[in-house]
Design an enzyme around this catalytic site. Structure first.
Site, PDB file in Angstrom:
ATOM      1  N   SER A 252     -29.338   6.261  18.283  1.00 21.14           N
ATOM      2  CA  SER A 252     -28.878   5.188  17.452  1.00 21.14           C
ATOM      3  C   SER A 252     -27.360   5.030  16.955  1.00 21.14           C
ATOM      4  CB  SER A 252     -29.668   5.365  16.069  1.00 21.14           C
ATOM      5  OG  SER A 252     -29.146   6.477  15.602  1.00 21.14           O
ATOM      6  N   LYS A 253     -27.011   3.749  16.971  1.00 21.17           N
ATOM      7  CA  LYS A 253     -25.510   3.617  16.782  1.00 21.17           C
ATOM      8  C   LYS A 253     -25.053   4.547  15.683  1.00 21.17           C
ATOM      9  CE  LYS A 253     -25.886  -0.952  15.232  1.00 21.17           C
ATOM     10  NZ  LYS A 253     -25.795  -2.486  15.627  1.00 21.17           N
ATOM     11  N   ARG A 254     -25.944   4.757  14.610  1.00 24.84           N
ATOM     12  CA  ARG A 254     -25.461   5.623  13.452  1.00 24.84           C
ATOM     13  C   ARG A 254     -24.865   6.836  13.825  1.00 24.84           C
ATOM     14  NH1 ARG A 254     -29.656   6.054  11.074  1.00 24.84           N
ATOM     15  NH2 ARG A 254     -30.900   4.455  12.228  1.00 24.84           N
TER      16      ARG A 254
END
Ligand code: GLU
Length: 481
Positions: A252-254
């Site tokens: 995930s881009k987090r």
């Protein structure tokens, strides 16, 4: 029958590493089998799909060399390849399902469905459609639709029974029909849902194998029912393991960059990126970790794909990228560096610097940071004072002396300059580390650089002498202050 595979990305947001990963595996299989690899754009989510996102998918996959044989931009015999251009096809197919009774019209309002969901949630029941419109008489349903009442089309899931398939990577997977909701196939606005469009298109486009990420497994029973309802044979199915963050959660881009644009802008080489993605779940029979696409295609086998979630490890990617960078011949490396600032720089100087930094370069975007002092003299500053144990006045004198000696040095090759400076160092009685680190900081403004006298040779006598004198003057003033 020739193998036909596809990727079916939705054009929302930035192009995702997962799209490239699935594209790579499909393309490798197609290449091995002498088949075709298709790109289909699944843009039925009208609020989230954008043309910019679609363009970025094309661009980033091309950057990686993962090109397709058929697709919205290259055409092909099974088009259109953009779902928003296929609406009449989905409509026709939905009518067939309505006629056979495999699907039914549902007139429930969103208020009713929201209330139902709330009730089920409160009662801790699975949220699903309760079948209120399931048994409406077809003639009555059709009359209401003709009268203009808003409706959707739902798939009639059998009340019980097993729905099973043999996944080419995972073996047999089965579901119980009672766990499956009566899926909406066609929305009120005439747009299909993913399930309907995906199945209709895979069939009409002659897809023989569906290879996609593991997160789509729960959709399979609905797809199997659709194939059955249409009287079609389902394609082979293979679900690849999901890419994971180092903490093993779904990528995930987090937690880390997921946009292919980021990887391109950082200067990861496409061939390193492809090799890295190949290692996500696939292994070579000989365990080799560095290999080109063609070698993956040659050894591709569903049995060689693991099911345990591969970790998308940036450190490993960086290592792989460094390895690929070191293998480039100088001309090729210079060409790769062109978009990273090198195109605006003196080619002769770039060529002279390359052998000095190639070993240390892990990403092309580091070029500026690693080499800026070759193009711009550093501002002398406090870092000079931190070098060695010698007082500023002594440092200034040492730099001045080195500048004078180098000024008269005819042979400015790295070896000759080094011999000269070692002689001066010995006479001065400074430790090697102190002496050369002070010179390094004076000339480059930093503590880590390529080998020092190689760097001097590239900069040339005049420039080195000028920088040494500027640093000596600064240290001289620092002493007075
Ligand atoms: N549109 C789906 C996606 O965004 C396609 C999944 C599939 O390959 O069936 O990944």
């Amino acid at each position: 029958m020739s193998v036909r595979v596809r990727i079916a990305p939705s054009p929302t947001g930035d192009p995702h590493v997962g799209t490239a990963y699935v594209a790579l595996f499909n393309r490798a299989f197609a290449r091995q089998q002498g088949g075709q690899f298709l790109l289909r754009i699944e843009d039925t989510d009208r609020t989230r799909s954008t043309p910019e996102s679609e363009a970025m998918i094309f661009e980033s996959l091309r950057w990686l060399g993962l090109t397709w044989d058929e697709g919205p931009d290259v055409g092909g015999p099974s088009g259109p390849y953009r779902q928003s251009e296929r609406l009449p096809i989905y409509k026709d197919h939905t009518e067939k399902l309505l006629a056979s009774g495999a699907a039914y019209l549902c007139f429930c309002t969103s208020e009713r469905l929201d209330a139902l969901r709330r009730e089920q949630t409160t009662a801790k029941l699975p949220t699903r459609y309760d079948g209120a419109c399931r048994d409406l008489a077809p003639a009555e349903a059709s009359r209401r639709r003709t009268a203009g009442e808003a409706c959707v089309v739902r798939l009639r899931i059998p009340a019980s029974g097993e729905l099973a398939f043999d996944d080419l990577v995972r073996g047999r997977i089965s579901f119980q029909a009672e766990q499956i909701d009566d899926q909406v196939l066609l929305k009120g606005d005439g747009y299909p849902t993913y399930h309907l469009a995906n199945v209709v298109d895979d069939h009409l486009m002659g897809i023989t194998h569906v290879m996609r990420a593991e997160e789509w497994i729960p959709s399979v029973p609905k797809h199997l029912l659709l194939y059955r309802a249409f009287g079609w044979t389902p394609p082979g199915m293979a679900h690849l393991p999901l890419l994971r963050n180092p903490d093993r959660s779904k990528i995930s881009k987090r937690k880390q960059p997921t946009s292919l644009n980021w990887y391109r802008d950082q200067g990861y080489l496409p061939e390193a990126m492809v090799n890295f993605l190949a290692l996500m779940g696939f292994s070579q029979p000989d365990g080799k970790e560095i290999f080109p696409f063609e070698e993956m295609a040659r050894n591709f086998a569903f049995e060689r794909i693991t099911t345990s979630g591969p970790v998308f490890d940036l450190k490993k990617l960086e290592w792989l990228n460094g390895t690929y960078l070191r293998e480039l011949i100088p001309g090729a490396l210079a060409a790769r560096l062109a978009p990273f600032g090198a195109s605006a720089q003196d080619p002769a100087r770039v060529a002279a610097i390359l052998p000095l930094v190639q070993e240390r370069l892990k990403r092309l975007a580091e070029w500026g940071e690693l080499t800026d002092f070759f193009f711009t003299a550093p501002e002398p500053g406090p870092l000079l004072l931190e070098q060695g144990k010698h007082p500023a006045a002594e440092g200034a004198a040492m730099l001045e002396e080195a500048a004078a000696a180098l000024q008269d040095q005819a042979d400015f090759s790295s070896a000759a300059v080094e011999a000269l400076l070692r002689g001066k160092q010995a006479l001065r009685g400074w430790k090697t580390g102190d002496y050369f680190m002070t010179l390094r900081v004076a000339v480059t403004g930093r503590k880590a650089t390529p080998p020092l006298t190689d760097t001097f040779a590239v900069l040339g006598r005049e420039e080195v002498v000028r920088r040494l004198r500027a640093a000596a003057a600064w240290l001289g003033r620092a002493r007075e202050a």
